[in-house]
Design an enzyme around this catalytic site. Structure first.
Site, PDB file in Angstrom:
ATOM      1  N   ASP A  25       0.762  -1.616   0.137  1.00 59.49           N
ATOM      2  CA  ASP A  25       0.222  -0.051  -0.350  1.00 59.49           C
ATOM      3  C   ASP A  25       0.797   1.144   0.003  1.00 59.49           C
ATOM      4  OD1 ASP A  25      -2.287   1.449  -0.444  1.00 59.49           O
ATOM      5  OD2 ASP A  25      -2.594   1.212   2.204  1.00 59.49           O
ATOM      6  N   GLY A  28      -0.268   5.391  -4.479  1.00 65.29           N
ATOM      7  CA  GLY A  28      -0.982   7.041  -4.708  1.00 65.29           C
ATOM      8  C   GLY A  28      -0.242   7.821  -4.444  1.00 65.29           C
ATOM      9  N   ARG A  29      -0.010   7.709  -2.978  1.00 70.31           N
ATOM     10  CA  ARG A  29       0.398   8.547  -2.098  1.00 70.31           C
ATOM     11  C   ARG A  29       1.937   8.945  -2.739  1.00 70.31           C
ATOM     12  NH1 ARG A  29      -1.408   6.150   3.295  1.00 70.31           N
ATOM     13  NH2 ARG A  29      -1.618   4.733   1.731  1.00 70.31           N
ATOM     14  N   ARG A  38      -0.738   8.774 -10.505  1.00 70.24           N
ATOM     15  CA  ARG A  38      -0.494   8.591  -9.029  1.00 70.24           C
ATOM     16  C   ARG A  38      -0.229   6.387 -10.455  1.00 70.24           C
ATOM     17  NH1 ARG A  38      -3.981   7.296  -5.355  1.00 70.24           N
ATOM     18  NH2 ARG A  38      -4.268   5.237  -4.998  1.00 70.24           N
ATOM     19  N   ASN A  73     -10.851  -2.850  -5.335  1.00 65.96           N
ATOM     20  CA  ASN A  73     -10.140  -1.649  -5.582  1.00 65.96           C
ATOM     21  C   ASN A  73     -10.568  -1.631  -7.375  1.00 65.96           C
ATOM     22  OD1 ASN A  73      -6.910  -2.918  -4.759  1.00 65.96           O
ATOM     23  ND2 ASN A  73      -8.465  -1.288  -3.537  1.00 65.96           N
ATOM     24  N   TRP A  74     -11.537  -1.936  -7.866  1.00 63.93           N
ATOM     25  CA  TRP A  74     -12.705  -1.808  -8.760  1.00 63.93           C
ATOM     26  C   TRP A  74     -13.551  -0.029  -8.783  1.00 63.93           C
ATOM     27  CZ3 TRP A  74     -11.591  -4.813 -12.486  1.00 63.93           C
ATOM     28  CH2 TRP A  74     -11.180  -6.292 -12.379  1.00 63.93           C
ATOM     29  N   GLU A 212       1.691 -12.463  13.198  1.00 61.79           N
ATOM     30  CA  GLU A 212       2.275 -11.012  13.318  1.00 61.79           C
ATOM     31  C   GLU A 212       2.248  -9.436  12.904  1.00 61.79           C
ATOM     32  OE1 GLU A 212       2.805 -11.012  16.528  1.00 61.79           O
ATOM     33  OE2 GLU A 212       2.971 -13.135  17.487  1.00 61.79           O
TER      34      GLU A 212
HETATM   35  C1  IPE Z   1      -5.286  -2.813  -0.074  1.00 57.03           C
HETATM   36  O1  IPE Z   1      -5.424  -0.988   0.078  1.00 57.03           O
HETATM   37  C2  IPE Z   1      -4.897  -3.483  -1.111  1.00 57.03           C
HETATM   38  C3  IPE Z   1      -4.126  -3.629  -2.113  1.00 57.03           C
HETATM   39  C4  IPE Z   1      -2.717  -2.915  -1.015  1.00 57.03           C
HETATM   40  C5  IPE Z   1      -3.749  -3.835  -2.848  1.00 57.03           C
HETATM   41  P1  IPE Z   1      -6.171  -0.195  -0.281  1.00 57.03           P
HETATM   42  O2  IPE Z   1      -5.386   0.814  -0.738  1.00 57.03           O
HETATM   43  O3  IPE Z   1      -6.875  -0.741  -1.612  1.00 57.03           O
HETATM   44  O4  IPE Z   1      -6.957  -0.052   1.245  1.00 57.03           O
HETATM   45  P2  IPE Z   1      -7.736   1.003   1.758  1.00 57.03           P
HETATM   46  O5  IPE Z   1      -8.993   1.484   1.035  1.00 57.03           O
HETATM   47  O6  IPE Z   1      -7.194   1.546   2.612  1.00 57.03           O
HETATM   48  O7  IPE Z   1      -8.849   0.347   3.054  1.00 57.03           O
HETATM   49  C1  IPE Z   2      -1.956   0.265  -2.980  1.00 54.23           C
HETATM   50  O1  IPE Z   2      -1.617   1.667  -3.795  1.00 54.23           O
HETATM   51  C2  IPE Z   2      -2.005  -0.226  -3.836  1.00 54.23           C
HETATM   52  C3  IPE Z   2      -3.408  -0.577  -4.713  1.00 54.23           C
HETATM   53  C4  IPE Z   2      -4.324  -0.809  -4.039  1.00 54.23           C
HETATM   54  C5  IPE Z   2      -3.391  -1.609  -5.687  1.00 54.23           C
HETATM   55  P1  IPE Z   2      -2.559   2.387  -3.137  1.00 54.23           P
HETATM   56  O2  IPE Z   2      -2.707   3.031  -4.850  1.00 54.23           O
HETATM   57  O3  IPE Z   2      -3.314   2.710  -2.438  1.00 54.23           O
HETATM   58  O4  IPE Z   2      -2.505   3.549  -2.403  1.00 54.23           O
HETATM   59  P2  IPE Z   2      -2.235   4.997  -1.705  1.00 54.23           P
HETATM   60  O5  IPE Z   2      -2.977   4.000  -0.472  1.00 54.23           O
HETATM   61  O6  IPE Z   2      -3.572   5.669  -3.048  1.00 54.23           O
HETATM   62  O7  IPE Z   2      -1.422   6.027  -1.551  1.00 54.23           O
HETATM   63 MG    MG Z   3      -4.256   2.037  -0.187  1.00 51.53          MG
END
Ligand code: IPE
Ligand code: IPE
Ligand code: MG
Length: 247
Positions: A25, A28-29, A38, A73-74, A212
């Site tokens: 995770d 995007g940030r 992103r 994520n969709w 853990e």
């Molecule tokens: C969890 O991250 C899913 C993946 C890393 C693939 P998200 O970014 O989708 O989760 P939330 O929305 O912060 O809970």
């Molecule tokens: C994880 O990074 C990748 C997927 C969920 C596909 P994010 O895209 O959720 O990144 P943030 O959380 O928006 O920074």
């Molecule tokens: Mg995320």
């Protein structure tokens, strides 16, 4: 192979956990902070996956399970979803090319039926071609949701009952586990979530019963083998009691 310190005692070389799972995770940030789209974060994140998977193999781990795309994520823009799927294709093409060098067994967990036919074909090819590598396995969770996995397993078991292959009384935790994507794979010892979020987001709900957790503010594209070492070192400082009494 890194040295890990257990408690305050002397540094000792311990084997790494057998199975580590990572919620990749923060892509995007990472990109937004750099003024990039992103999707640039997802591209950087997929390179980090490659590096970390190789490192896990090199330090003697048995399994790495990564959350790449969730059933939720969709909800993202079509542009972002297609960019992620495109990167996945690119990754699989390269993985197929470098398979002999990398020697990594690749498996996919999730409802793959929603993926495009060309991606499905690539996944199938990667799965079959890498089946001969027995040393280290990376499980990539794609269109994966922990609840969805449990519902599917329940449905498959119910189908077997209706077909007369199983009886409801046959169901045990072990048998139920055999209906999950992770059938035959030990539960994760350690689940890592970078990016500062401290939630499970529908990841490995059944398998994480005694895992853990390790949370870090580092964003996934900045995650390095040294960060993994830190997580493993923290893991070694935990007392895993599994409901028993502290030794
Ligand atoms: C969890 O991250 C899913 C993946 C890393 C693939 P998200 O970014 O989708 O989760 P939330 O929305 O912060 O809970
Ligand atoms: C994880 O990074 C990748 C997927 C969920 C596909 P994010 O895209 O959720 O990144 P943030 O959380 O928006 O920074
Ligand atoms: Mg995320």
């Amino acid at each position: 192979m890194p040295l890990f310190k257990k408690k305050q005692g002397d540094a000792v070389q311990l084997p790494p956990p057998k199975h580590v799972a990572i919620i990749m995770d923060g892509n995007g940030r990472w990109a937004t902070r750099k003024g990039l789209p992103r999707t640039a974060g997802h591209a950087a994140g997929s390179e980090v996956f490659r590096r970390i998977a190789t490192y896990c193999r090199d330090i003697g781990m048995d399994y790495l399970t990564v959350y790449a795309f969730s059933t939720e994520n969709w909800k993202r823009s079509q542009e972002e979803v297609s960019a992620i799927m495109g990167l996945l294709k690119k990754y699989l093409f390269e993985a197929l090319e470098k398979m002999e060098r990398d020697q990594i067994r690749l498996k996919f967990f999730g409802d793959l039926s929603r993926l495009s036919p060309d991606l499905l074909e690539l996944i199938d090819r990667t799965d079959k071609t890498s089946a001969k590598y027995e040393g280290f396995q990376a499980n990539i969770c794609l269109n994966y949701g922990g609840r969805d996995e449990i519902v599917r397993a329940a449905r498959a078991f119910a189908r077997d009952c209706a077909a007369g292959v199983r009886k409801p009384e046959d169901l045990t935790e072990a048998l139920f586990g055999s209906y999950l994507y992770s059938a035959g794979i030990p539960d994760p010892d350690l689940i890592i979530r970078p990016s500062g979020e401290e939630r499970i987001s529908n990841f490995l709900l059944w398998q994480s019963a005694y895992a853990e957790y390790y949370f870090t503010d580092v964003l996934w594209p900045d995650f390095t083998p040294a960060e993994l070492d830190k997580a493993i070192a923290a893991y070694f400082r935990r007392d895993r009691r599994f409901g028993g009494v502290k030794r």
